[in-house]
Design a protein around this motif. Structure first.
Motif, short mmCIF file in Angstrom:
data_model
loop_
_atom_site.label_atom_id
_atom_site.label_comp_id
_atom_site.label_asym_id
_atom_site.label_seq_id
_atom_site.Cartn_x
_atom_site.Cartn_y
_atom_site.Cartn_z
N PRO A 133 -2.68 -15.17 6.53
CA PRO A 133 -3.64 -14.21 7.11
C PRO A 133 -4.84 -14.04 6.18
N ASN A 134 -5.83 -13.27 6.64
CA ASN A 134 -6.97 -12.89 5.79
C ASN A 134 -6.43 -12.13 4.58
N PRO A 135 -6.74 -12.58 3.34
CA PRO A 135 -6.13 -11.97 2.15
C PRO A 135 -6.40 -10.46 2.01
N LEU A 136 -7.65 -10.05 2.33
CA LEU A 136 -7.98 -8.63 2.17
C LEU A 136 -7.15 -7.77 3.12
N THR A 137 -7.11 -8.17 4.40
CA THR A 137 -6.33 -7.43 5.40
C THR A 137 -4.86 -7.37 4.98
N ALA A 138 -4.31 -8.54 4.58
CA ALA A 138 -2.89 -8.61 4.27
C ALA A 138 -2.55 -7.66 3.12
N ARG A 139 -3.39 -7.68 2.06
CA ARG A 139 -3.08 -6.81 0.92
C ARG A 139 -3.16 -5.34 1.31
N LEU A 140 -4.15 -5.02 2.14
CA LEU A 140 -4.30 -3.64 2.59
C LEU A 140 -3.06 -3.19 3.38
N LEU A 141 -2.60 -4.04 4.31
CA LEU A 141 -1.44 -3.69 5.14
C LEU A 141 -0.20 -3.49 4.27
N ILE A 142 0.01 -4.38 3.29
CA ILE A 142 1.19 -4.27 2.43
C ILE A 142 1.14 -2.97 1.63
N ARG A 143 -0.03 -2.67 1.05
CA ARG A 143 -0.16 -1.45 0.24
C ARG A 143 0.08 -0.20 1.07
N ILE A 144 -0.54 -0.13 2.26
CA ILE A 144 -0.41 1.08 3.07
C ILE A 144 1.03 1.20 3.60
N GLY A 145 1.58 0.08 4.10
CA GLY A 145 2.93 0.11 4.65
C GLY A 145 3.95 0.54 3.62
N ALA A 146 3.85 0.02 2.41
CA ALA A 146 4.82 0.37 1.37
C ALA A 146 4.64 1.82 0.92
N SER A 147 3.38 2.26 0.76
CA SER A 147 3.14 3.64 0.32
C SER A 147 3.68 4.64 1.35
N ALA A 148 3.50 4.32 2.64
CA ALA A 148 3.97 5.23 3.68
C ALA A 148 5.49 5.41 3.60
N ARG A 149 6.21 4.33 3.26
CA ARG A 149 7.67 4.45 3.14
C ARG A 149 8.05 5.28 1.92
N LEU A 150 7.30 5.18 0.82
CA LEU A 150 7.58 6.02 -0.34
C LEU A 150 7.41 7.49 0.06
#
Lengths: 167, 167, 167
Positions: free
Chosen positions: C108-125
């Motif tokens: 995927p687009n690297p910027l989008t992918a990193r953003l999704l991973i960061r937000i998704g993981a933070s939301a679970r914390l």
């Protein structure tokens, strides 16, 4: 989505051999069916939520306001059926997906591998239908269950033999 | 099972460096033990089924015909013990396997990595024996549990330090 | 931790394109957040243990000696709350991590992918904090839940479209 290499260079040809990349059609097939199964597992959460709303069975005091239920409740049969189906997914889909990834990394016959992934994933979709959506008399659920079960066992056996020297 | 390249070409030598491929002995070791642990998790389903048959404890009305039980039952201690062991596997084996894969991708020392994978996986096999097959007095179960727990923590800590710049 | 190749050689440059390796910054980001989420899931076991000790609620006879409890007990609300949060993690974090790995492999687009991973993981914390540590009125928990839920759905949809030809 393109790695910028053309098939003309020898390096590009070699890259076609990296097993865990979408240049490998088996990995492409795995990626497609993994996405479907992950979506299916997420839908289980929504199905549980729908049953909780319908039967006003909430497990947390802070959720009561949502449906104006007087108190927390447990053990409603409709909620528990969806939760059992969801737990069964955790017990079987996640090992199946992990095992299939390792199986692909072991470099199996592409045709066999794609067939196993397609059948194993489809059987789990069917399992959810006959367990949580329209309860059907046995052995419908058992057949769906043991199809994926047997495929996961086969993949594990294949990798065990293939990697025995690394024990 | 062979990528068709000989060690004579420079590209083939470079391919030996791809971490998530079976040309990496650490990945081979991981693949072997993953298969064993996945098989072990599948066996838990059969153990649960055996206990359900033995104690005639079925959770779904459509399963009653199989054993001529009069009604659905819950909470049999023998069934619940196997189910707790199975849930403990989901809570610990799946994170251990996922974490180990990411740990291998971070390029650790091969000897350390293989040792951690072997000990971590063996401890989980032992955990099942002392929990679900032959219940043994504590601290047998706790020791097996915390061995894999500590290894998973170590791997996570290693990767956190190694990848902190990508936060 | 170094693959011993310099950027000067064309092969090394090509290796930067292997998606599932830490030479890919998106994979580095994924590895960092996976480690954090795995650690978080392991902490849930300790939280459950603490609640069991505090309320003397033990499910196995062999654990009673640890706390001098007279008998096995089930269903303590404090223990059950942490266990529900833990199960919710299994149902959501493991699919999220597996789906993200497959999503990265689809390039995927690297910027989008990193953003999704960061937000998704933070939301679970955050989800764990408002569910198991400091129970907070709704919709705090629902918001955290549906953030990761939506991200996992998006990733699955992206991969489905990207790999439809391998069905």
């Amino acid at each position: 989505m393109d790695n910028g290499l053309t098939d003309a260079t020898p390096t590009a040809a070699a890259f076609r051999l990296i097993l865990l990349s979408k240049s490998n059609p088996v990995m492409g097939c795995y990626m497609f069916w993994t996405s479907l199964l992950v979506l299916k597992m997420l839908v289980m959460s929504l199905l549980t939520g729908r049953q909780r709303m319908k039967t006003k069975t909430f497990a947390n005091p802070e959720d009561l306001r949502l449906s104006r239920s007087p108190e927390v409740r447990f053990g409603d049969p409709n909620v528990e059926r969806v939760r059992r189906a969801h737990r069964n997914d955790l017990e079987n889909i996640l090992p199946f997906l992990l095992m299939s990834l390792v199986y692909i990394a072991s470099g199996p016959n592409p045709l066999t591998a794609r067939l196993l992934i397609r059948i194993g994933a489809s059987a789990r979709l069917l399992h959810t239908v006959v367990y949580a959506i329209i309860p059907v008399p046995q052995p419908a659920r058992s057949l769906a269950f043991f199809t994926t079960f047997a495929i996961t066992c086969f993949e594990a056996g294949y990798v065990l033999v293939c990697c025995i020297k690394y024990i």
